[in-house]
Motif scaffolding. Structure first.
Motif, PDB file in Angstrom:
ATOM      1  N   ILE A 116      12.655  -0.395   1.846  1.00  0.00           N
ATOM      2  CA  ILE A 116      13.271  -1.678   1.493  1.00  0.00           C
ATOM      3  C   ILE A 116      14.159  -2.180   2.629  1.00  0.00           C
ATOM      4  CG2 ILE A 116      14.883  -2.831  -0.081  1.00  0.00           C
ATOM      5  CD1 ILE A 116      13.848  -0.803  -2.242  1.00  0.00           C
ATOM      6  N   THR A 117      14.969  -1.304   3.209  1.00  0.00           N
ATOM      7  CA  THR A 117      15.825  -1.749   4.308  1.00  0.00           C
ATOM      8  C   THR A 117      14.990  -2.180   5.505  1.00  0.00           C
ATOM      9  OG1 THR A 117      16.125   0.567   4.986  1.00  0.00           O
ATOM     10  CG2 THR A 117      17.838  -0.392   3.604  1.00  0.00           C
ATOM     11  N   GLU A 118      13.867  -1.504   5.742  1.00  0.00           N
ATOM     12  CA  GLU A 118      12.968  -1.901   6.832  1.00  0.00           C
ATOM     13  C   GLU A 118      12.359  -3.269   6.560  1.00  0.00           C
ATOM     14  OE1 GLU A 118      10.639  -1.654  10.381  1.00  0.00           O
ATOM     15  OE2 GLU A 118      12.466  -0.645   9.695  1.00  0.00           O
ATOM     16  N   ALA A 119      11.937  -3.502   5.326  1.00  0.00           N
ATOM     17  CA  ALA A 119      11.353  -4.800   4.976  1.00  0.00           C
ATOM     18  C   ALA A 119      12.367  -5.920   5.174  1.00  0.00           C
ATOM     19  CB  ALA A 119      10.860  -4.778   3.532  1.00  0.00           C
ATOM     20  N   VAL A 152      11.037  -9.811   5.347  1.00  0.00           N
ATOM     21  CA  VAL A 152      10.712  -9.917   3.920  1.00  0.00           C
ATOM     22  C   VAL A 152      12.009  -9.982   3.114  1.00  0.00           C
ATOM     23  CG1 VAL A 152       9.775  -8.641   1.946  1.00  0.00           C
ATOM     24  CG2 VAL A 152       8.457  -8.817   4.060  1.00  0.00           C
ATOM     25  N   ASN A 153      12.162 -11.065   2.327  1.00  0.00           N
ATOM     26  CA  ASN A 153      13.402 -11.214   1.559  1.00  0.00           C
ATOM     27  C   ASN A 153      13.149 -11.373   0.058  1.00  0.00           C
ATOM     28  OD1 ASN A 153      12.410 -13.881   1.709  1.00  0.00           O
ATOM     29  ND2 ASN A 153      14.480 -14.768   1.785  1.00  0.00           N
ATOM     30  N   VAL A 154      12.069 -10.739  -0.427  1.00  0.00           N
ATOM     31  CA  VAL A 154      11.777 -10.684  -1.857  1.00  0.00           C
ATOM     32  C   VAL A 154      11.640  -9.223  -2.256  1.00  0.00           C
ATOM     33  CG1 VAL A 154      10.128 -11.263  -3.686  1.00  0.00           C
ATOM     34  CG2 VAL A 154      10.594 -12.917  -1.853  1.00  0.00           C
ATOM     35  N   VAL A 155      12.442  -8.791  -3.224  1.00  0.00           N
ATOM     36  CA  VAL A 155      12.387  -7.408  -3.718  1.00  0.00           C
ATOM     37  C   VAL A 155      12.282  -7.453  -5.238  1.00  0.00           C
ATOM     38  CG1 VAL A 155      13.485  -5.146  -3.787  1.00  0.00           C
ATOM     39  CG2 VAL A 155      13.812  -6.619  -1.793  1.00  0.00           C
ATOM     40  N   ASP A 156      11.243  -6.805  -5.758  1.00  0.00           N
ATOM     41  CA  ASP A 156      10.963  -6.835  -7.195  1.00  0.00           C
ATOM     42  C   ASP A 156      11.034  -5.428  -7.780  1.00  0.00           C
ATOM     43  OD1 ASP A 156       9.606  -8.392  -9.595  1.00  0.00           O
ATOM     44  OD2 ASP A 156       8.503  -6.506  -9.371  1.00  0.00           O
ATOM     45  N   THR A 157      11.638  -5.335  -8.973  1.00  0.00           N
ATOM     46  CA  THR A 157      11.753  -4.049  -9.634  1.00  0.00           C
ATOM     47  C   THR A 157      11.767  -4.260 -11.142  1.00  0.00           C
ATOM     48  OG1 THR A 157      13.003  -1.966  -9.616  1.00  0.00           O
ATOM     49  CG2 THR A 157      14.289  -4.007  -9.517  1.00  0.00           C
ATOM     50  N   GLU A 164       5.939   3.025   7.108  1.00  0.00           N
ATOM     51  CA  GLU A 164       4.709   2.668   7.810  1.00  0.00           C
ATOM     52  C   GLU A 164       3.879   1.679   6.995  1.00  0.00           C
ATOM     53  OE1 GLU A 164       4.006   6.946   6.187  1.00  0.00           O
ATOM     54  OE2 GLU A 164       5.670   5.723   6.975  1.00  0.00           O
ATOM     55  N   HIS A 165       3.959   1.771   5.661  1.00  0.00           N
ATOM     56  CA  HIS A 165       3.272   0.799   4.816  1.00  0.00           C
ATOM     57  C   HIS A 165       3.949  -0.563   4.915  1.00  0.00           C
ATOM     58  CE1 HIS A 165       1.684   4.284   2.088  1.00  0.00           C
ATOM     59  NE2 HIS A 165       1.037   4.195   3.236  1.00  0.00           N
ATOM     60  N   VAL A 166       5.273  -0.553   4.999  1.00  0.00           N
ATOM     61  CA  VAL A 166       6.000  -1.812   5.150  1.00  0.00           C
ATOM     62  C   VAL A 166       5.558  -2.534   6.406  1.00  0.00           C
ATOM     63  CG1 VAL A 166       8.263  -2.836   5.634  1.00  0.00           C
ATOM     64  CG2 VAL A 166       8.018  -1.144   3.813  1.00  0.00           C
ATOM     65  N   ALA A 167       5.464  -1.814   7.509  1.00  0.00           N
ATOM     66  CA  ALA A 167       5.072  -2.439   8.777  1.00  0.00           C
ATOM     67  C   ALA A 167       3.696  -3.081   8.659  1.00  0.00           C
ATOM     68  CB  ALA A 167       5.086  -1.393   9.892  1.00  0.00           C
ATOM     69  N   ASP A 201       3.083  -7.197   8.682  1.00  0.00           N
ATOM     70  CA  ASP A 201       2.223  -7.746   9.734  1.00  0.00           C
ATOM     71  C   ASP A 201       1.111  -8.626   9.183  1.00  0.00           C
ATOM     72  OD1 ASP A 201       3.643  -6.714  11.818  1.00  0.00           O
ATOM     73  OD2 ASP A 201       2.332  -5.001  12.181  1.00  0.00           O
ATOM     74  N   ALA A 202       0.802  -8.493   7.893  1.00  0.00           N
ATOM     75  CA  ALA A 202      -0.187  -9.394   7.290  1.00  0.00           C
ATOM     76  C   ALA A 202       0.261 -10.837   7.408  1.00  0.00           C
ATOM     77  CB  ALA A 202      -0.419  -9.036   5.825  1.00  0.00           C
ATOM     78  N   GLY A 203       1.564 -11.053   7.404  1.00  0.00           N
ATOM     79  CA  GLY A 203       2.109 -12.399   7.488  1.00  0.00           C
ATOM     80  C   GLY A 203       1.965 -13.046   8.848  1.00  0.00           C
ATOM     81  N   ARG A 204       1.511 -12.292   9.818  1.00  0.00           N
ATOM     82  CA  ARG A 204       1.313 -12.864  11.151  1.00  0.00           C
ATOM     83  C   ARG A 204      -0.049 -13.555  11.270  1.00  0.00           C
ATOM     84  NH1 ARG A 204       5.812 -10.620  13.072  1.00  0.00           N
ATOM     85  NH2 ARG A 204       6.328  -8.503  12.387  1.00  0.00           N
TER      86      ARG A 204
END
Length: 362
Positions: free
Chosen positions: A55-58, A63-68, A338-341, A345-348
């Motif tokens: 989350i901190t990496e995102a 990325v500024n959306v966090v869902d729980t 590593e999943h966050v990265a 990157d999909a957003g690029r």
């Protein structure tokens, strides 16, 4: 609470790294069209630490959306989201935080006797009336949601939750008729309108699994138009000038595209899809299961895969979900940095345009 100024400043810091429309409107602010989900994983300290770092990496990379949700991982997901927000260098007011209430949560770990735990913690204490408990695990009575919202605020260590969902209300259809469920939703909405007026939440919505993507004759179906009408009635009963009902969440991916393809929602000119009705009602749509809980990492159907941009199957799956018309943000579970990265990157890559998205269904 996420604000216009802070979210625009966040966008200004990161937007040059992404393709067009990566940041999208949410009210008068902006949010990333890829969000972090926190559903999967065992309720352990090890998974907590992985989520914290993810989350901190995102947050540090755009990325500024966090869902729980309070029931995710026995309340641990909410608590680690709160800790990550506190430890992040990103301004809390730049982040949209959403959570959910509806399923009775355990606390820290799964008890040896779940039924006995629910009885002692929720029924015997008067928090839950047994008549309002469905399948022994789901409740959306106002008093229960009050309790759950208070716990979520404490778990997240926040003064205000940006977006609070009633979690899978279609669960109630297992034991009640549709009209009763609408009535119960309206009562829940009225309490959430009161909590919005008090500043505990900014907006609320409905997070669903089936109800907004099935035909009208399906046993799990709910009418989004009726849900919106009930929210407006709830706002009026609570004395609010306008409803705080803002968003819906539903699964959407290449294998679960029913929110776009199934025209079962009533509209003035005849039935339309949930995505179409949500757009017409000015609601935000957040997609869950955007990579089908990891299954789409193995690949998309060839005809779709060839049309969507991205270096990996995961990125193409994410970009398919966030290309759907009316989608504000596609949530992707990520408990490893590593999943966050890979997800970020999909957003690029450019999302599909409307014509190209439509063509994937031809």
């Amino acid at each position: 609470m996420v604000t216009s100024n802070a979210s625009w400043a966040y966008r200004d810091e990161f937007h040059e790294a992404f393709a067009r429309t990566f940041y999208r409107r949410f009210g008068d602010g902006l949010v990333s069209s890829i969000g972090v989900g926190t559903y999967l994983g065992e309720p352990t300290d090890e998974v907590d630490e992985r989520y914290h770092d993810a989350i901190t990496e995102a947050l540090a990379t755009g990325v500024n959306v966090v869902d729980t949700a309070i029931n995710y991982r026995c309340q641990r997901s909410e608590r680690v989201v709160g800790r990550a927000l506190a430890d992040s260098d990103v301004d809390r007011d730049a982040v949209l935080v959403s959570t959910k209430g509806g399923f009775v949560p355990f606390d820290g770990s799964r008890p040896a006797d779940p039924g006995a735990y629910i009885q002692s913690e929720y029924v015997d204490t008067g928090i839950v009336d047994p008549d309002e408990l469905v399948r022994g695990s789901h409740c959306m009575a106002p008093a229960f949601l009050d309790d759950q919202l208070d716990r979520s605020l404490a778990n997240l260590d926040l003064d205000t939750i940006d977006l609070y969902y009633v979690h899978n209300p279609e669960t109630q259809l297992a034991e009640h008729d549709r009209e009763t469920v609408y009535d119960r939703l309206e009562a829940a909405f009225e309490r959430l309108e009161e909590r919005a007026a008090a500043g505990d939440i900014d907006h609320y919505g409905v997070a669903s699994w089936e109800c907004f993507r099935v035909p009208a004759d399906h046993e799990s179906y709910l009418s989004l138009a009726e849900v919106i009408a009930r929210a407006r009635s709830a706002a009026e009963a609570a004395g609010n000038a306008a409803t705080h009902f803002r968003a819906v969440q539903l699964p959407f991916n290449v294998h679960m595209a029913d929110g776009f393809t199934v025209e079962s929602q009533p509209a003035a000119d005849g039935p339309v899809s949930t995505l179409r009705l949500a757009h017409e009602a000015d609601l935000d749509v957040f997609t869950s299961a955007s990579i089908l809980q990891g299954d789409l990492a193995d690949g998309l159907p060839e005809d779709v895969d060839a049309r969507v941009a991205g270096e990996t199957s995961v990125q193409r799956a994410i970009n398919f979900a966030r290309s759907a018309p009316g989608v504000t943000s596609s949530l992707v579970g990520a408990s490893r940095t590593e999943h966050v990265a890979e997800n970020v990157d999909a957003g690029r890559f450019e999302p599909l345009g409307a014509d190209a998205f439509d063509a994937t269904f031809e």
